[in-house]
Design a protein around this motif. Structure first.
Motif, PDB file in Angstrom:
ATOM      1  N   GLU A 290       0.837  -1.206   0.000  1.00  0.00           N
ATOM      2  CA  GLU A 290       0.000   0.000   0.000  1.00  0.00           C
ATOM      3  C   GLU A 290       0.873   1.257   0.000  1.00  0.00           C
ATOM      4  O   GLU A 290       0.601   2.226  -0.717  1.00  0.00           O
ATOM      5  N   THR A 291       1.948   1.241   0.789  1.00  0.00           N
ATOM      6  CA  THR A 291       2.849   2.392   0.858  1.00  0.00           C
ATOM      7  C   THR A 291       3.547   2.646  -0.473  1.00  0.00           C
ATOM      8  O   THR A 291       3.720   3.793  -0.895  1.00  0.00           O
ATOM      9  N   LEU A 292       3.939   1.572  -1.173  1.00  0.00           N
ATOM     10  CA  LEU A 292       4.709   1.705  -2.413  1.00  0.00           C
ATOM     11  C   LEU A 292       3.838   1.791  -3.660  1.00  0.00           C
ATOM     12  O   LEU A 292       4.352   1.951  -4.768  1.00  0.00           O
ATOM     13  N   SER A 293       2.528   1.690  -3.492  1.00  0.00           N
ATOM     14  CA  SER A 293       1.612   1.717  -4.638  1.00  0.00           C
ATOM     15  C   SER A 293       1.777   2.998  -5.450  1.00  0.00           C
ATOM     16  O   SER A 293       1.828   4.098  -4.897  1.00  0.00           O
ATOM     17  N   GLY A 294       1.891   2.832  -6.754  1.00  0.00           N
ATOM     18  CA  GLY A 294       2.064   3.966  -7.650  1.00  0.00           C
ATOM     19  C   GLY A 294       3.505   4.323  -7.932  1.00  0.00           C
ATOM     20  O   GLY A 294       3.792   5.113  -8.837  1.00  0.00           O
ATOM     21  N   TYR A 295       4.431   3.716  -7.185  1.00  0.00           N
ATOM     22  CA  TYR A 295       5.845   4.028  -7.351  1.00  0.00           C
ATOM     23  C   TYR A 295       6.622   2.924  -8.058  1.00  0.00           C
ATOM     24  O   TYR A 295       7.791   3.097  -8.369  1.00  0.00           O
ATOM     25  N   THR A 296       5.999   1.790  -8.281  1.00  0.00           N
ATOM     26  CA  THR A 296       6.593   0.708  -9.064  1.00  0.00           C
ATOM     27  C   THR A 296       5.473  -0.149  -9.622  1.00  0.00           C
ATOM     28  O   THR A 296       4.352  -0.149  -9.099  1.00  0.00           O
ATOM     29  N   LYS A 297       5.803  -0.868 -10.689  1.00  0.00           N
ATOM     30  CA  LYS A 297       4.855  -1.807 -11.275  1.00  0.00           C
ATOM     31  C   LYS A 297       5.224  -3.259 -10.990  1.00  0.00           C
ATOM     32  O   LYS A 297       4.506  -4.174 -11.400  1.00  0.00           O
ATOM     33  N   SER A 298       6.352  -3.464 -10.314  1.00  0.00           N
ATOM     34  CA  SER A 298       6.916  -4.805 -10.211  1.00  0.00           C
ATOM     35  C   SER A 298       7.315  -5.125  -8.786  1.00  0.00           C
ATOM     36  O   SER A 298       7.930  -4.308  -8.096  1.00  0.00           O
ATOM     37  N   CYS A 299       6.968  -6.336  -8.342  1.00  0.00           N
ATOM     38  CA  CYS A 299       7.438  -6.840  -7.058  1.00  0.00           C
ATOM     39  C   CYS A 299       8.016  -8.235  -7.273  1.00  0.00           C
ATOM     40  O   CYS A 299       7.312  -9.147  -7.718  1.00  0.00           O
ATOM     41  N   VAL A 300       9.283  -8.387  -6.970  1.00  0.00           N
ATOM     42  CA  VAL A 300       9.964  -9.677  -7.096  1.00  0.00           C
ATOM     43  C   VAL A 300       9.941 -10.376  -5.738  1.00  0.00           C
ATOM     44  O   VAL A 300      10.241  -9.762  -4.713  1.00  0.00           O
ATOM     45  N   ILE A 301       9.565 -11.647  -5.758  1.00  0.00           N
ATOM     46  CA  ILE A 301       9.614 -12.446  -4.539  1.00  0.00           C
ATOM     47  C   ILE A 301      10.480 -13.679  -4.781  1.00  0.00           C
ATOM     48  O   ILE A 301      10.617 -14.144  -5.910  1.00  0.00           O
ATOM     49  N   SER A 302      11.077 -14.177  -3.721  1.00  0.00           N
ATOM     50  CA  SER A 302      11.749 -15.472  -3.788  1.00  0.00           C
ATOM     51  C   SER A 302      11.764 -16.065  -2.393  1.00  0.00           C
ATOM     52  O   SER A 302      11.649 -15.346  -1.391  1.00  0.00           O
ATOM     53  N   PHE A 303      11.886 -17.371  -2.350  1.00  0.00           N
ATOM     54  CA  PHE A 303      11.938 -18.090  -1.082  1.00  0.00           C
ATOM     55  C   PHE A 303      13.387 -18.479  -0.804  1.00  0.00           C
ATOM     56  O   PHE A 303      14.165 -18.724  -1.717  1.00  0.00           O
ATOM     57  N   ILE A 304      13.731 -18.528   0.461  1.00  0.00           N
ATOM     58  CA  ILE A 304      15.123 -18.687   0.861  1.00  0.00           C
ATOM     59  C   ILE A 304      15.733 -19.964   0.279  1.00  0.00           C
ATOM     60  O   ILE A 304      15.107 -21.022   0.245  1.00  0.00           O
ATOM     61  N   ASP A 305      16.954 -19.830  -0.218  1.00  0.00           N
ATOM     62  CA  ASP A 305      17.755 -20.968  -0.663  1.00  0.00           C
ATOM     63  C   ASP A 305      18.837 -21.214   0.382  1.00  0.00           C
ATOM     64  O   ASP A 305      19.536 -20.285   0.797  1.00  0.00           O
ATOM     65  N   ILE A 306      18.988 -22.454   0.791  1.00  0.00           N
ATOM     66  CA  ILE A 306      19.947 -22.774   1.841  1.00  0.00           C
ATOM     67  C   ILE A 306      21.303 -23.104   1.213  1.00  0.00           C
ATOM     68  O   ILE A 306      21.714 -24.263   1.107  1.00  0.00           O
ATOM     69  N   TYR A 307      21.997 -22.049   0.767  1.00  0.00           N
ATOM     70  CA  TYR A 307      23.354 -22.216   0.284  1.00  0.00           C
ATOM     71  C   TYR A 307      24.285 -22.480   1.468  1.00  0.00           C
ATOM     72  O   TYR A 307      23.910 -22.303   2.631  1.00  0.00           O
TER      73      TYR A 307
END
Length: 311
Positions: free
Chosen positions: A140-157
């Motif tokens: 909600e805070t970032l709405s209008g300031y970007t069109k993209s949200c990248v997500i990823s789940f933790i990799d146990i390197y």
């Protein structure tokens, strides 16, 4: 061509003075992390560098110097998560970073900035429900300031396993449950979710699984068509389709000291390397060493001057 700055460290947060010096002097020297005596010299001339890509948790040190980058295309990924100091010891408070994100977006434009909400891990404190609640407030805070949200789940390197021994991979069921909700919420606030190296599991629910730093990402930022040379894919777990390009950073130099970091071996080595940093050096860490073999990179612009895209 594309210059990357953030796959190995956070240059805007910790090395902005060095980076600005490199831009002014027009070149940078980069050690091969797997064969340190091999050094590549990259021109930073805007005649051959079409776009500079940044990944940062704190863009603030660069905000007063953005005029230096006017000759370049830019793409900024800003990672903002709701974790506390127990997980991200040196990252500024998320409220401050979100305000800086908005300032940065106003400068470079919404096509040149993306929000990263990653890596996602789940434990007794950070539940699926907690992530959903926190994500919505941030979206909600970032709405209008970007069109993209990248997500990823933790990799146990191996480095993650050493520095964050309590971390566990997120189950497929939780990835689907959480991913569906984040996609729904992102859409509500004008963003599309792009999973990073997570396969296509979330595609049926509306995610764009084509990659987070693709040719299209950079073409949209540049509003130009790129004629990218054919090259081997930068595969991570066989699932990454991104155009990662040349990275001018160095491992074991990021002072955020996040427990989940794949790029730092340990805090002691990071502190040692940061002590070796000289803002006037063409190297991010240290300087010339006996036995260095310097190779000048072959570089050229990838922008197709015959074609402009209306993106």
């Amino acid at each position: 061509m594309i210059i990357q700055t953030g796959m190995r460290t956070d240059i805007p947060a910790f090395y902005s003075k060095w980076f600005l010096n490199r831009i002014r002097e027009g070149y940078v020297l980069v050690r091969n992390p797997y064969n340190p005596s091999q050094v590549t010299k990259y021109s930073l001339s805007p005649e051959v560098v079409d776009l500079i890509a940044f990944c940062t948790k704190n863009p603030a040190p660069m905000l007063s110097h953005m005029d230096v980058l006017k000759s370049y295309g830019q793409y900024w990924f800003v990672t903002i998560t709701p974790y506390g100091k127990d997980i991200e010891p040196k990252v500024p408070d998320k409220e401050k970073v979100m305000e800086d994100f908005k300032r940065l977006s106003d400068i470079v434009g919404v096509d040149s900035i993306g929000w990263r909400y990653d890596p996602i891990f789940i434990d007794g404190k950070h539940s699926v429900e907690w992530h959903i609640s926190e994500f919505e407030k941030m979206a909600e805070t970032l709405s209008g300031y970007t069109k993209s949200c990248v997500i990823s789940f933790i990799d146990i390197y191996k480095k993650v396993e050493r520095n964050f021994p309590n971390a566990r991979e997120v189950s497929k069921q939780n990835r689907i449950t959480l991913g569906k909700e984040l996609i729904r919420l992102a859409d509500r606030y004008g963003m599309i979710v792009r999973p990073c190296a997570e396969g296509n599991d979330l595609e049926p629910f509306g995610a764009d699984c084509s990659g987070c730093m693709t040719v299209n990402t950079f073409e949209s930022a540049l509003h130009s068509h790129l004629d990218v040379p054919k090259r081997k894919n930068n595969q991570r777990n066989g699932q990454c389709t991104c155009l990662l390009g040349v990275d001018i950073g160095a491992y074991d130099t990021c002072g955020h000291l996040c427990r989940y970091c794949y790029a730092n071996t340990n805090a002691a080595l990071v502190k040692e390397n940061m002590r070796k940093h000289d803002p006037a050096s063409p190297f991010l860490v240290g300087g010339n060493m006996p036995g260095d073999v310097v190779h000048k990179a072959q570089q050229k612009s990838w922008i197709d001057r015959q074609m402009r895209l209306e993106i």
